[in-house]
Design a protein around this motif. Structure first.
Motif, PDB file in Angstrom:
ATOM      1  N   LEU A  14       0.843  -1.199   0.000  1.00 47.53           N
ATOM      2  CA  LEU A  14       0.000   0.000   0.000  1.00 47.53           C
ATOM      3  C   LEU A  14       0.877   1.248   0.000  1.00 47.53           C
ATOM      4  CD1 LEU A  14      -2.794   1.324   0.188  1.00 47.53           C
ATOM      5  CD2 LEU A  14      -2.649   1.081   2.660  1.00 47.53           C
ATOM      6  N   ASN A  15       1.882   1.264   0.854  1.00 46.76           N
ATOM      7  CA  ASN A  15       2.784   2.426   0.916  1.00 46.76           C
ATOM      8  C   ASN A  15       3.528   2.608  -0.402  1.00 46.76           C
ATOM      9  OD1 ASN A  15       2.040   3.020   3.538  1.00 46.76           O
ATOM     10  ND2 ASN A  15       3.680   1.790   4.436  1.00 46.76           N
ATOM     11  N   GLN A  16       3.976   1.509  -1.004  1.00 53.92           N
ATOM     12  CA  GLN A  16       4.664   1.606  -2.287  1.00 53.92           C
ATOM     13  C   GLN A  16       3.730   2.134  -3.373  1.00 53.92           C
ATOM     14  OE1 GLN A  16       6.065  -2.380  -2.859  1.00 53.92           O
ATOM     15  NE2 GLN A  16       7.909  -2.107  -1.597  1.00 53.92           N
ATOM     16  N   THR A  17       2.492   1.654  -3.358  1.00 50.87           N
ATOM     17  CA  THR A  17       1.507   2.108  -4.350  1.00 50.87           C
ATOM     18  C   THR A  17       1.201   3.590  -4.158  1.00 50.87           C
ATOM     19  OG1 THR A  17       0.563  -0.109  -4.409  1.00 50.87           O
ATOM     20  CG2 THR A  17      -0.786   1.668  -5.298  1.00 50.87           C
ATOM     21  N   GLU A  18       1.064   4.016  -2.898  1.00 54.46           N
ATOM     22  CA  GLU A  18       0.803   5.442  -2.640  1.00 54.46           C
ATOM     23  C   GLU A  18       1.972   6.293  -3.131  1.00 54.46           C
ATOM     24  OE1 GLU A  18      -0.071   5.422   1.571  1.00 54.46           O
ATOM     25  OE2 GLU A  18      -2.226   5.424   1.185  1.00 54.46           O
ATOM     26  N   THR A  19       3.186   5.792  -2.913  1.00 54.17           N
ATOM     27  CA  THR A  19       4.374   6.527  -3.388  1.00 54.17           C
ATOM     28  C   THR A  19       4.344   6.617  -4.913  1.00 54.17           C
ATOM     29  OG1 THR A  19       5.663   5.740  -1.497  1.00 54.17           O
ATOM     30  CG2 THR A  19       6.904   6.537  -3.398  1.00 54.17           C
ATOM     31  N   GLN A  20       4.019   5.495  -5.573  1.00 54.40           N
ATOM     32  CA  GLN A  20       3.928   5.513  -7.032  1.00 54.40           C
ATOM     33  C   GLN A  20       2.822   6.461  -7.500  1.00 54.40           C
ATOM     34  OE1 GLN A  20       3.335   1.384  -7.925  1.00 54.40           O
ATOM     35  NE2 GLN A  20       5.521   0.972  -8.250  1.00 54.40           N
ATOM     36  N   LEU A  21       1.711   6.472  -6.793  1.00 55.74           N
ATOM     37  CA  LEU A  21       0.615   7.364  -7.142  1.00 55.74           C
ATOM     38  C   LEU A  21       1.075   8.814  -7.046  1.00 55.74           C
ATOM     39  CD1 LEU A  21      -2.376   7.976  -7.756  1.00 55.74           C
ATOM     40  CD2 LEU A  21      -2.808   7.859  -5.301  1.00 55.74           C
ATOM     41  N   ASN A  22       1.747   9.135  -5.959  1.00 57.51           N
ATOM     42  CA  ASN A  22       2.227  10.517  -5.790  1.00 57.51           C
ATOM     43  C   ASN A  22       3.215  10.879  -6.891  1.00 57.51           C
ATOM     44  OD1 ASN A  22       0.659  10.911  -3.508  1.00 57.51           O
ATOM     45  ND2 ASN A  22       2.276  10.243  -2.107  1.00 57.51           N
ATOM     46  N   GLN A  23       4.106   9.948  -7.234  1.00 59.08           N
ATOM     47  CA  GLN A  23       5.062  10.219  -8.307  1.00 59.08           C
ATOM     48  C   GLN A  23       4.342  10.392  -9.649  1.00 59.08           C
ATOM     49  OE1 GLN A  23       7.651   6.838  -8.080  1.00 59.08           O
ATOM     50  NE2 GLN A  23       8.910   7.693  -6.428  1.00 59.08           N
ATOM     51  N   THR A  24       3.350   9.538  -9.881  1.00 62.16           N
ATOM     52  CA  THR A  24       2.588   9.625 -11.135  1.00 62.16           C
ATOM     53  C   THR A  24       1.808  10.929 -11.197  1.00 62.16           C
ATOM     54  OG1 THR A  24       2.389   7.232 -11.189  1.00 62.16           O
ATOM     55  CG2 THR A  24       0.851   8.465 -12.556  1.00 62.16           C
ATOM     56  N   VAL A  49      -4.915   6.687 -16.162  1.00 66.35           N
ATOM     57  CA  VAL A  49      -3.938   5.930 -15.369  1.00 66.35           C
ATOM     58  C   VAL A  49      -3.978   6.416 -13.930  1.00 66.35           C
ATOM     59  CG1 VAL A  49      -1.474   5.514 -14.987  1.00 66.35           C
ATOM     60  CG2 VAL A  49      -2.427   5.352 -17.285  1.00 66.35           C
ATOM     61  N   GLY A  50      -4.021   7.705 -13.742  1.00 67.39           N
ATOM     62  CA  GLY A  50      -4.072   8.267 -12.385  1.00 67.39           C
ATOM     63  C   GLY A  50      -5.349   7.853 -11.657  1.00 67.39           C
ATOM     64  N   VAL A  51      -6.488   7.896 -12.366  1.00 65.61           N
ATOM     65  CA  VAL A  51      -7.765   7.504 -11.765  1.00 65.61           C
ATOM     66  C   VAL A  51      -7.738   6.020 -11.408  1.00 65.61           C
ATOM     67  CG1 VAL A  51     -10.224   7.195 -12.248  1.00 65.61           C
ATOM     68  CG2 VAL A  51      -9.094   9.335 -12.891  1.00 65.61           C
ATOM     69  N   ASN A  52      -7.239   5.202 -12.339  1.00 68.36           N
ATOM     70  CA  ASN A  52      -7.157   3.763 -12.073  1.00 68.36           C
ATOM     71  C   ASN A  52      -6.221   3.465 -10.907  1.00 68.36           C
ATOM     72  OD1 ASN A  52      -8.979   3.112 -14.068  1.00 68.36           O
ATOM     73  ND2 ASN A  52      -7.395   2.759 -15.612  1.00 68.36           N
ATOM     74  N   LEU A  53      -5.122   4.184 -10.851  1.00 72.98           N
ATOM     75  CA  LEU A  53      -4.182   4.001  -9.744  1.00 72.98           C
ATOM     76  C   LEU A  53      -4.833   4.388  -8.428  1.00 72.98           C
ATOM     77  CD1 LEU A  53      -1.358   3.049  -9.189  1.00 72.98           C
ATOM     78  CD2 LEU A  53      -0.528   5.366  -9.605  1.00 72.98           C
ATOM     79  N   LEU A  54      -5.602   5.447  -8.427  1.00 71.43           N
ATOM     80  CA  LEU A  54      -6.314   5.874  -7.215  1.00 71.43           C
ATOM     81  C   LEU A  54      -7.332   4.810  -6.802  1.00 71.43           C
ATOM     82  CD1 LEU A  54      -6.712   8.076  -5.128  1.00 71.43           C
ATOM     83  CD2 LEU A  54      -8.368   9.151  -6.647  1.00 71.43           C
ATOM     84  N   LYS A  55      -8.049   4.254  -7.778  1.00 70.42           N
ATOM     85  CA  LYS A  55      -8.996   3.173  -7.479  1.00 70.42           C
ATOM     86  C   LYS A  55      -8.272   1.977  -6.858  1.00 70.42           C
ATOM     87  CE  LYS A  55     -12.493   4.067 -11.053  1.00 70.42           C
ATOM     88  NZ  LYS A  55     -13.074   3.561 -12.306  1.00 70.42           N
ATOM     89  N   THR A  56      -7.113   1.655  -7.427  1.00 61.25           N
ATOM     90  CA  THR A  56      -6.330   0.528  -6.916  1.00 61.25           C
ATOM     91  C   THR A  56      -5.892   0.777  -5.476  1.00 61.25           C
ATOM     92  OG1 THR A  56      -5.542   0.037  -9.143  1.00 61.25           O
ATOM     93  CG2 THR A  56      -4.284  -0.908  -7.310  1.00 61.25           C
ATOM     94  N   VAL A  57      -5.452   1.980  -5.193  1.00 56.82           N
ATOM     95  CA  VAL A  57      -5.041   2.326  -3.825  1.00 56.82           C
ATOM     96  C   VAL A  57      -6.227   2.181  -2.876  1.00 56.82           C
ATOM     97  CG1 VAL A  57      -4.323   4.247  -2.339  1.00 56.82           C
ATOM     98  CG2 VAL A  57      -3.115   3.804  -4.470  1.00 56.82           C
ATOM     99  N   ASN A  58      -7.384   2.657  -3.279  1.00 56.75           N
ATOM    100  CA  ASN A  58      -8.578   2.545  -2.436  1.00 56.75           C
ATOM    101  C   ASN A  58      -8.962   1.081  -2.214  1.00 56.75           C
ATOM    102  OD1 ASN A  58      -8.838   5.301  -2.023  1.00 56.75           O
ATOM    103  ND2 ASN A  58     -10.119   5.579  -3.831  1.00 56.75           N
ATOM    104  N   GLN A  59      -8.855   0.277  -3.282  1.00 56.42           N
ATOM    105  CA  GLN A  59      -9.151  -1.150  -3.142  1.00 56.42           C
ATOM    106  C   GLN A  59      -8.166  -1.822  -2.191  1.00 56.42           C
ATOM    107  OE1 GLN A  59      -9.010  -2.422  -7.232  1.00 56.42           O
ATOM    108  NE2 GLN A  59     -11.186  -2.009  -7.590  1.00 56.42           N
ATOM    109  N   MET A  60      -6.903  -1.445  -2.285  1.00 55.13           N
ATOM    110  CA  MET A  60      -5.904  -2.027  -1.391  1.00 55.13           C
ATOM    111  C   MET A  60      -6.162  -1.620   0.054  1.00 55.13           C
ATOM    112  SD  MET A  60      -2.331  -2.064  -3.536  1.00 55.13           S
ATOM    113  CE  MET A  60      -1.497  -2.973  -2.266  1.00 55.13           C
ATOM    114  N   LYS A  61      -6.578  -0.394   0.262  1.00 53.52           N
ATOM    115  CA  LYS A  61      -6.915   0.049   1.622  1.00 53.52           C
ATOM    116  C   LYS A  61      -8.074  -0.782   2.173  1.00 53.52           C
ATOM    117  CE  LYS A  61      -5.297   4.835   1.384  1.00 53.52           C
ATOM    118  NZ  LYS A  61      -5.665   6.248   1.402  1.00 53.52           N
ATOM    119  N   GLN A  62      -9.083  -1.049   1.325  1.00 51.83           N
ATOM    120  CA  GLN A  62     -10.216  -1.869   1.751  1.00 51.83           C
ATOM    121  C   GLN A  62      -9.759  -3.296   2.060  1.00 51.83           C
ATOM    122  OE1 GLN A  62     -13.413  -0.941   2.527  1.00 51.83           O
ATOM    123  NE2 GLN A  62     -13.514  -3.046   3.270  1.00 51.83           N
TER     124      GLN A  62
END
Length: 166
Positions: A14-24, A49-62
């Motif tokens: 999750l932390n890695q994905t959030e970091t990638q999201l912020n970089q993206t 890509v940004g929207v999908n990445l945000l969805k993925t982060v939210n799914q991972m949080k869930q």
């Protein structure tokens, strides 16, 4: 234990994905700024890509929350299991070596359930053992049959190993 390890791995992902999201998002903002300065609109796929990445982060949080709840339920189940196991061990200890015939109403035929006879072919030797057992009683004619009387015979003449095997 295993659940905690999975939880830690999920948190790391999750932390890695959030970091990638912020970089993206940073790259996306830089690209939008550059394109805006050049007078061109940003390409739609980059935003997707940004929207999908945000969805993925939210799914991972869930999933992380779900995994945490599952871990809590697992710990509760393990605690229940340990309590039940402890109770069963107490019961087993209480019955260990206890004569099974005391637990039920039995007949003289129940001797055939003992380890010396049960699930074996009846032989002449077995019949001899049974006859000798009953012949011993002849010497005690006139004696009251009490628990002490029975326990005496079991102690000195019982080789049937008629114990509860738990």
């Amino acid at each position: 234990n295993q659940t905690e390890t999975q939880l830690n791995q999920t948190e790391t992902q999750l932390n890695q994905t959030e970091t990638q999201l912020n970089q993206t998002e940073t790259q996306l903002n830089q690209t939008e700024t550059q394109l805006t300065q050049n007078g061109e609109p940003p390409p739609p796929p980059a935003k997707e890509v940004g929207v999908n990445l945000l969805k993925t982060v939210n799914q991972m949080k869930q999933k992380d929350r779900d995994l945490e709840e599952t871990g809590e339920r697992l710990n509760e189940t393990l605690t229940d299991f340990e309590e039940i196991e402890e109770e069963l061990q107490e019961i087993k200890t209480g019955l260990s070596g206890y004569n099974c015939f005391k637990l039920t109403n039995s007949s003289h035929w129940d001797i055939l359930y003992t380890a010396s006879f049960f699930d074996k072919v009846l032989t002449e030797e077995m019949l001899e053992i049974l006859n000798k057992s009953w012949e011993k009683l002849e010497f005690f004619k006139g004696t009251s049959i009490t628990e002490s009387f029975i326990e005496f015979f079991k102690t000195y003449f019982d080789n049937s190993q008629g114990r509860c095997d738990i």
